[in-house]
Design a protein around this motif. Structure first.
Motif, PDB file in Angstrom:
ATOM      1  N   UNK A 306       0.854  -1.189   0.000  1.00  0.00           N
ATOM      2  CA  UNK A 306       0.000   0.000   0.000  1.00  0.00           C
ATOM      3  C   UNK A 306       0.890   1.238   0.000  1.00  0.00           C
ATOM      4  N   UNK A 307       0.598   2.159  -0.906  1.00  0.00           N
ATOM      5  CA  UNK A 307       1.419   3.357  -1.060  1.00  0.00           C
ATOM      6  C   UNK A 307       0.544   4.600  -0.998  1.00  0.00           C
ATOM      7  N   UNK A 308       1.085   5.604  -0.333  1.00  0.00           N
ATOM      8  CA  UNK A 308       0.421   6.906  -0.252  1.00  0.00           C
ATOM      9  C   UNK A 308       1.443   7.932  -0.727  1.00  0.00           C
ATOM     10  N   UNK A 309       1.187   8.508  -1.879  1.00  0.00           N
ATOM     11  CA  UNK A 309       2.161   9.380  -2.528  1.00  0.00           C
ATOM     12  C   UNK A 309       1.554  10.755  -2.752  1.00  0.00           C
ATOM     13  N   UNK A 310       2.315  11.789  -2.443  1.00  0.00           N
ATOM     14  CA  UNK A 310       1.867  13.130  -2.761  1.00  0.00           C
ATOM     15  C   UNK A 310       3.059  13.975  -3.193  1.00  0.00           C
ATOM     16  N   UNK A 311       2.785  14.973  -3.991  1.00  0.00           N
ATOM     17  CA  UNK A 311       3.835  15.877  -4.436  1.00  0.00           C
ATOM     18  C   UNK A 311       3.252  17.243  -4.733  1.00  0.00           C
ATOM     19  N   UNK A 312       4.059  18.265  -4.543  1.00  0.00           N
ATOM     20  CA  UNK A 312       3.598  19.632  -4.781  1.00  0.00           C
ATOM     21  C   UNK A 312       4.767  20.478  -5.255  1.00  0.00           C
ATOM     22  N   UNK A 313       4.470  21.454  -6.092  1.00  0.00           N
ATOM     23  CA  UNK A 313       5.466  22.431  -6.502  1.00  0.00           C
ATOM     24  C   UNK A 313       4.911  23.828  -6.298  1.00  0.00           C
ATOM     25  N   UNK A 314       5.813  24.774  -6.102  1.00  0.00           N
ATOM     26  CA  UNK A 314       5.442  26.185  -6.015  1.00  0.00           C
ATOM     27  C   UNK A 314       6.533  26.998  -6.691  1.00  0.00           C
ATOM     28  N   UNK A 315       6.134  28.010  -7.412  1.00  0.00           N
ATOM     29  CA  UNK A 315       7.102  28.859  -8.104  1.00  0.00           C
ATOM     30  C   UNK A 315       6.667  30.311  -7.996  1.00  0.00           C
ATOM     31  N   UNK A 316       7.603  31.168  -7.603  1.00  0.00           N
ATOM     32  CA  UNK A 316       7.404  32.615  -7.575  1.00  0.00           C
ATOM     33  C   UNK A 316       8.452  33.229  -8.493  1.00  0.00           C
ATOM     34  N   UNK A 331       9.794  22.307  -4.216  1.00  0.00           N
ATOM     35  CA  UNK A 331       9.164  21.027  -4.537  1.00  0.00           C
ATOM     36  C   UNK A 331       9.115  20.204  -3.266  1.00  0.00           C
ATOM     37  N   UNK A 332       7.950  19.673  -2.962  1.00  0.00           N
ATOM     38  CA  UNK A 332       7.762  18.857  -1.760  1.00  0.00           C
ATOM     39  C   UNK A 332       7.140  17.529  -2.170  1.00  0.00           C
ATOM     40  N   UNK A 333       7.381  16.524  -1.382  1.00  0.00           N
ATOM     41  CA  UNK A 333       6.764  15.242  -1.674  1.00  0.00           C
ATOM     42  C   UNK A 333       6.840  14.301  -0.487  1.00  0.00           C
ATOM     43  N   UNK A 334       5.962  13.339  -0.504  1.00  0.00           N
ATOM     44  CA  UNK A 334       5.975  12.285   0.502  1.00  0.00           C
ATOM     45  C   UNK A 334       5.622  10.967  -0.147  1.00  0.00           C
ATOM     46  N   UNK A 335       6.286   9.916   0.307  1.00  0.00           N
ATOM     47  CA  UNK A 335       6.025   8.579  -0.234  1.00  0.00           C
ATOM     48  C   UNK A 335       6.052   7.608   0.935  1.00  0.00           C
ATOM     49  N   UNK A 390       6.481  -7.430   7.961  1.00  0.00           N
ATOM     50  CA  UNK A 390       5.787  -6.152   7.806  1.00  0.00           C
ATOM     51  C   UNK A 390       6.829  -5.050   7.657  1.00  0.00           C
ATOM     52  N   UNK A 391       6.624  -4.201   6.654  1.00  0.00           N
ATOM     53  CA  UNK A 391       7.569  -3.120   6.377  1.00  0.00           C
ATOM     54  C   UNK A 391       6.826  -1.792   6.267  1.00  0.00           C
ATOM     55  N   UNK A 392       7.297  -0.826   7.040  1.00  0.00           N
ATOM     56  CA  UNK A 392       6.830   0.546   6.903  1.00  0.00           C
ATOM     57  C   UNK A 392       8.026   1.381   6.422  1.00  0.00           C
ATOM     58  N   UNK A 393       7.800   2.246   5.467  1.00  0.00           N
ATOM     59  CA  UNK A 393       8.839   3.176   5.023  1.00  0.00           C
ATOM     60  C   UNK A 393       8.194   4.509   4.698  1.00  0.00           C
ATOM     61  N   UNK A 394       8.720   5.557   5.283  1.00  0.00           N
ATOM     62  CA  UNK A 394       8.200   6.912   5.063  1.00  0.00           C
ATOM     63  C   UNK A 394       9.327   7.787   4.541  1.00  0.00           C
ATOM     64  N   UNK A 395       9.151   8.320   3.337  1.00  0.00           N
ATOM     65  CA  UNK A 395      10.143   9.200   2.733  1.00  0.00           C
ATOM     66  C   UNK A 395       9.537  10.582   2.551  1.00  0.00           C
ATOM     67  N   UNK A 396      10.195  11.584   3.101  1.00  0.00           N
ATOM     68  CA  UNK A 396       9.793  12.978   2.915  1.00  0.00           C
ATOM     69  C   UNK A 396      10.852  13.665   2.077  1.00  0.00           C
ATOM     70  N   UNK A 397      10.412  14.312   1.016  1.00  0.00           N
ATOM     71  CA  UNK A 397      11.325  14.938   0.068  1.00  0.00           C
ATOM     72  C   UNK A 397      11.021  16.424  -0.022  1.00  0.00           C
ATOM     73  N   UNK A 398      12.074  17.228  -0.140  1.00  0.00           N
ATOM     74  CA  UNK A 398      11.861  18.647  -0.382  1.00  0.00           C
ATOM     75  C   UNK A 398      13.051  19.207  -1.140  1.00  0.00           C
ATOM     76  N   UNK A 399      12.773  20.227  -1.921  1.00  0.00           N
ATOM     77  CA  UNK A 399      13.822  20.869  -2.715  1.00  0.00           C
ATOM     78  C   UNK A 399      13.488  22.340  -2.879  1.00  0.00           C
ATOM     79  N   UNK A 400      14.502  23.182  -2.738  1.00  0.00           N
ATOM     80  CA  UNK A 400      14.357  24.620  -2.889  1.00  0.00           C
ATOM     81  C   UNK A 400      15.475  25.119  -3.802  1.00  0.00           C
ATOM     82  N   UNK A 401      15.138  26.036  -4.688  1.00  0.00           N
ATOM     83  CA  UNK A 401      16.168  26.608  -5.551  1.00  0.00           C
ATOM     84  C   UNK A 401      15.772  28.009  -5.968  1.00  0.00           C
ATOM     85  N   UNK A 402      16.781  28.794  -6.224  1.00  0.00           N
ATOM     86  CA  UNK A 402      16.574  30.145  -6.738  1.00  0.00           C
ATOM     87  C   UNK A 402      17.480  30.327  -7.947  1.00  0.00           C
ATOM     88  N   UNK A 403      16.916  30.846  -9.034  1.00  0.00           N
ATOM     89  CA  UNK A 403      17.647  30.945 -10.297  1.00  0.00           C
ATOM     90  C   UNK A 403      17.548  32.354 -10.852  1.00  0.00           C
TER      91      UNK A 403
END
Length: 938
Positions: A306-316, A331-335, A390-403
């Protein structure tokens, strides 16, 4: 469907070569986000009318709502690039039922994926191992929590990723790290649109085995106001998948019995002589005993993932003019995953067993390696196991950049600062019940099976809950921190020099990166109702723990590989029962390690244009200098100084550095109208995995070996070149062929580096198994090199060119064929290709579309490849695999569209084998997945 193109003229002195170039950024490449846009900066207008700068940009494509038009744009951009590259077709992502970003890439030329229980997880380019592919998002190397260089794409939702390109021939400006190729991913920016934009989608998917319905939603919103703009996107999906697998069927060398103490050794030798005519000259000679093979274990397993995946981006974005842009992207995400594994296994090589009767053996199939395989054997005391894992794995991802992008005073200045990080916490548990009894184990056509032995006390292992005794409830936890920082500054100047008119521009820059990985680990074992208790060992039976039939515990009914059912303890019951109040898995300080890597890279390159007769020729020459420092710290076990048994974790650290120069050359010429010749040559490298560099020691008690890290590892390097011809057709079609060659040095592989004598080995119940000499294996840079050559073919053809009645029909196909020199990674000198290398791969898509309706069917094939070298001796192959996916879409109006999609239409199984197909290791079903969706673009 409305197009929102933001156009600007291409200012290039040689428009013939760039006549079909378009400026595009994929900004709706998400499944269910049908956005169309072209961006000003995808092929930026070069100062002084320099076309070479435009050609160096990465190929991108826009979602146009038309698959055929998106293919045409991809062709245009491939033509305008000075190097070898291919782009994802955005509408292909939007209209196919891809479960994540990896699956969204698999239809690109030369790109294949690795599948894990029906889900694409890693990306391979041109058949080479996944770790040879460099991945970045918004020009930042991507953290994933794995500790390797290969990115685990299953953590990324495809919906929030907008632009993907595979660059196969690097320039000096590209970050080093992709021997196979570099995957560049971009997220959208608000000024990609010239009007407010909102898109949304919803879908539900069904797995054919478990019958679960999984939802998914996504949206994108963007707007600009004056010089400012903002964009957000979001995607969330749930996935439940059942996989049935007859697997874990490994080779085991006869030394397991012949080196045993007591009568086990002599009995094994006598049975070999009696039933197979095999006379063992020296029972301690591993070169002799490693070539006599029996079956290690047969496992019948059901996984429910069973997987619960989400992702989001924001740009200014701040863009006051076409010459200045400043953007901030996040960029944010969770898996999060939860996996139940239920396993009924028979471990032939138990610590108290030996041979009883050899019913069948094979001295022919592997005779060229001097090997005899015992195909069908009865054993005296097989260790039968009923395992609830039984295996539980929680990955939280985030990324920030300025160009920053700034054109001033004839200079183009680009600057980037960014951070990418991932945190991964995992929790593993294994409830183990064991019954020792005689049994018979043998290979079958697709895997293996265990039967009741004819000897006394043999039993039906699948229906004897009262004979299995509780051994332990084992738990493990792991915490991984993966952090990557980067800063880059680039300068470019267009030139018009009277004394050197061929030189059109120069570019130079610097990049600094700081990467680190920390890992914590702990484990414990519960053998009673409280801390330190052993009350349940050998007294509590499987029947005491409320077992149920596996077909009832896991949704989806009967077990697919064979006609089996067995009794099992559900993981929910195990967790409630064996994790007593106050239970906690302690962290082991001796298992901690940390690796830090700092890199400074400087580069310079120049662009040239000349007319050779009537042929315009563009060339790019460059060199990249890298300087790397690595610090590794951890613990190493040292035998207790007081002479007592056991080892004491001792802090240890090391520092090292390396540097290199990486030249590159790319050239493009249009030798005739629509016929483009490309050539490229470069040197690149792939850095070793941070996990391999780390000071660490793990142990495999069943294999009698330690696995250590190696802080002294150096990068794997490659010298490569490629030449190709591309024919661009007037109807937007493409025919292309290229030949490439790579000479790869310093490949990392596991090698025996030492022996630890008299290691105390305990049984799971705490009793003494014995004292053994343990081998020490480490990753090392192997001596010598191997060469990979290959051919890549691409055909993208609208079929209306054959007959007007075929209007709307088309094909998009590609084929990659490799030839490689064997590496001899096996300790038994069994010829073995590099792990992960597939010699053949192809994709074929047939499509039809009109204003209202579209349909596509795609077949993806990957040839067999070596997954790993078991015990560093026996290559285990993942068998060739082909899968058919399909998509149907109907547009209700300009805003709304319905779609019906299917993954793995024909329910193909995955399989594997050791050395030869007659020795299967895996026979696995993950089912088909059907998705119904609706999406809207406002």
């Amino acid at each position: 469907m409305r197009n929102t193109f933001r156009e600007a003229p291409i200012r290039a002195p040689h428009a013939k070569l760039l006549s079909r170039a378009v400026r595009a950024v994929l900004i709706g490449g998400a499944a269910a986000l049908p956005i169309q846009a072209l961006a000003d900066d995808a092929v930026p207008a070069a100062a002084g009318g320099d076309a070479a700068a435009a050609m160096q940009q990465l190929d991108t494509v826009s979602v146009t709502g038309s698959y055929a038009r998106s293919l045409e744009r991809a062709v245009d951009l491939k033509r305008s690039n000075i190097g070898f590259s291919d782009s994802i077709v955005a509408t292909d992502v939007a209209d196919f039922p891809d479960q994540n970003l990896a699956e969204a890439l698999q239809r690109m030329p030369g790109v294949t994926i690795e599948r894990n229980k029906g889900l694409g997880s890693k990306v391979s380019v041109r058949g080479l191992p996944a770790e040879f592919t460099h991945v970045s998002i918004n020009n930042l190397s991507t953290a994933s929590g794995s500790g390797g260089r290969d990115v685990q794409f299953d953590i990324f939702a495809s919906d929030v990723v907008q632009n993907v390109t595979v660059q196969k021939s690097p320039t000096a400006a590209d970050e080093e790290g992709g021997i196979a190729g570099s995957v560049y991913i971009e997220t959208a920016k608000p000024f990609d649109y010239n009007e407010p934009k909102f898109s949304a989608s919803a879908e539900v998917a069904n797995n054919s085995i478990n019958g679960k319905n999984d939802p998914k939603i996504s949206f994108l919103a963007s707007d600009t106001w004056g010089d400012w703009g903002g964009l957000v996107s979001f995607s969330k999906a749930k996935r439940t998948n059942r996989t049935d697998s007859n697997s874990g069927i490994n080779f085991r060398p006869m030394g397991r019995f012949l080196e045993a103490s007591g009568t086990r050794s002599s009995q094994a030798a006598a049975v070999l002589a009696r039933d197979a005519g095999i006379i063992v000259n020296d029972r301690m000679d591993k070169d002799e005993t490693n070539r006599i093979i029996f079956q290690d274990k047969v496992g019948d397993r059901i996984y429910l993932n069973e997987q619960d995946q989400w992702g989001a981006t924001a740009s200014l974005q701040f863009k006051p003019s076409d010459t200045f842009s400043l953007s901030f992207d996040a960029m944010f995400g969770g898996y999060d995953t939860h996996e139940d594994e239920y396993d009924a296994a028979a471990y032939s090589a138990s610590s108290i067993s030996t041979l009883d009767t050899i019913h069948g053996y094979d001295a022919d199939t592997l005779s060229k390696y001097g090997m005899v395989v015992l195909r069908d054997v009865s054993y005296t005391a097989t260790q039968h196991e009923i395992l609830s894992k039984e295996r539980f794995a929680n990955t939280d991802y985030r990324q920030f950049s300025s160009k920053l992008d700034w054109s001033v005073g004839g200079w183009e200045i680009d600057a980037l600062v960014g951070y990418s990080g991932a945190r991964r916490d995992s929790d593993y548990a294994n409830l183990k019940h064991v019954a020792y009894a005689p049994s018979r184990t043998r290979w079958t056509a697709n895997g293996g099976e265990t039967l009741a032995s004819a000897a006394s006390n043999g039993f039906d292992m699948y229906n004897s809950a009262d004979q299995y005794l509780f051994e332990a409830y084992e738990t493990e936890i792991e915490r991984v921190k993966d952090d990557k920082y980067a800063a880059q500054l680039d300068f470019r100047k267009s030139l018009e020099l009277a004394f050197l008119p061929a030189l059109t521009s120069v570019k130079f820059g610097a990049r600094y990166t700081d990467k680190s990985k920390e890992r914590e680990f702990g484990n414990t074992k519960i053998q009673g109702p409280g801390a330190g208790s052993v009350d349940w060992v050998n007294t509590r039976t499987l029947a005491d723990s409320n077992p149920g039939w596996i077909s009832d515990i896991v949704p989806g009914g009967s077990y697919r590989p064979s006609n089996l059912d067995w009794q099992q303890v559900s993981n929910s019951y195990a967790r409630r029962t064996f994790r007593y109040p106050g239970f906690e898995t302690p962290l082991d300080d001796g298992q901690f390690y940390q690796v830090d890597e700092k890199t400074l890279a400087l580069y310079a390159m120049a662009d040239f244009y000349v007319d050779i007769g009537s042929v315009p020729v563009y060339a790019n020459l460059g060199v990249r200098s890298i300087d790397t420092k690595v610090d590794s710290a951890g613990f190493h076990p040292v035998q207790n100084a007081d002479g007592s048994s056991g080892y004491t974790p001792t802090p240890i650290s090391s520092s090292g550095d390396y540097s290199d120069l990486l030249p590159s050359f790319n050239m493009t010429a249009e030798v005739a109208d629509g016929l483009v010749l490309r050539a490229a040559a470069s040197e690149t490298l792939m850095r070793p995995s941070l996990t391999d560099i780390a000071y660490r020691r793990t142990v495999s008690w069943s294999s009698f070996r330690f696995m250590d890290g190696n802080p002294a590892l150096k990068p794997t390097t490659a010298r490569q070149w490629e030449i190709g011809l591309e024919k661009y057709l007037d109807n937007g079609g493409l025919l292309a062929a290229s030949y490439f060659s790579k000479k790869i040095d310093g490949v990392v592989r596991q090698e025996l580096t030492g022996i630890v004598p008299n290691v105390e080995k305990l049984n799971a119940n705490g009793s003494l198994d014995g004292y053994y000499d343990f081998e020490v294996y480490q990753p090392v840079n192997a001596d010598g090199s191997y060469k990979v050559t290959g051919v890549e073919l691409v055909a993208q053809l609208p079929l209306s060119m054959l007959h007007p009645a075929l209007e709307g029909w088309g094909i998009n196909a590609n084929y990659t064929q490799l030839d490689n020199s064997l590496t001899g990674a096996s300790d038994l000198d069994i010829p073995t290709p590099p792990e992960g290398l597939a010699e053949k791969a192809y994709n074929f898509t047939l499509y039809y579309e009109n204003d209202r309706f579209d349909a596509r069917v795609s077949y993806n094939y990957k040839d067999k490849y070596v997954e790993y070298i078991h015990l560093n001796m026996y290559p285990v192959y993942r068998d060739a695999y082909g899968q058919t996916d399909a998509s149907i879409g109907f547009r209700l109006n300009d805003t709304w569209k319905l779609s019906l999609d299917a993954i793995n239409v024909f329910d193909e199984e995955t399989s594997g084998y050791t050395i030869d197909k007659s020795f299967p290791t895996q026979y696995e079903f993950s089912g088909r997945r059907v998705t119904l969706g609706i999406r809207a673009d406002f």
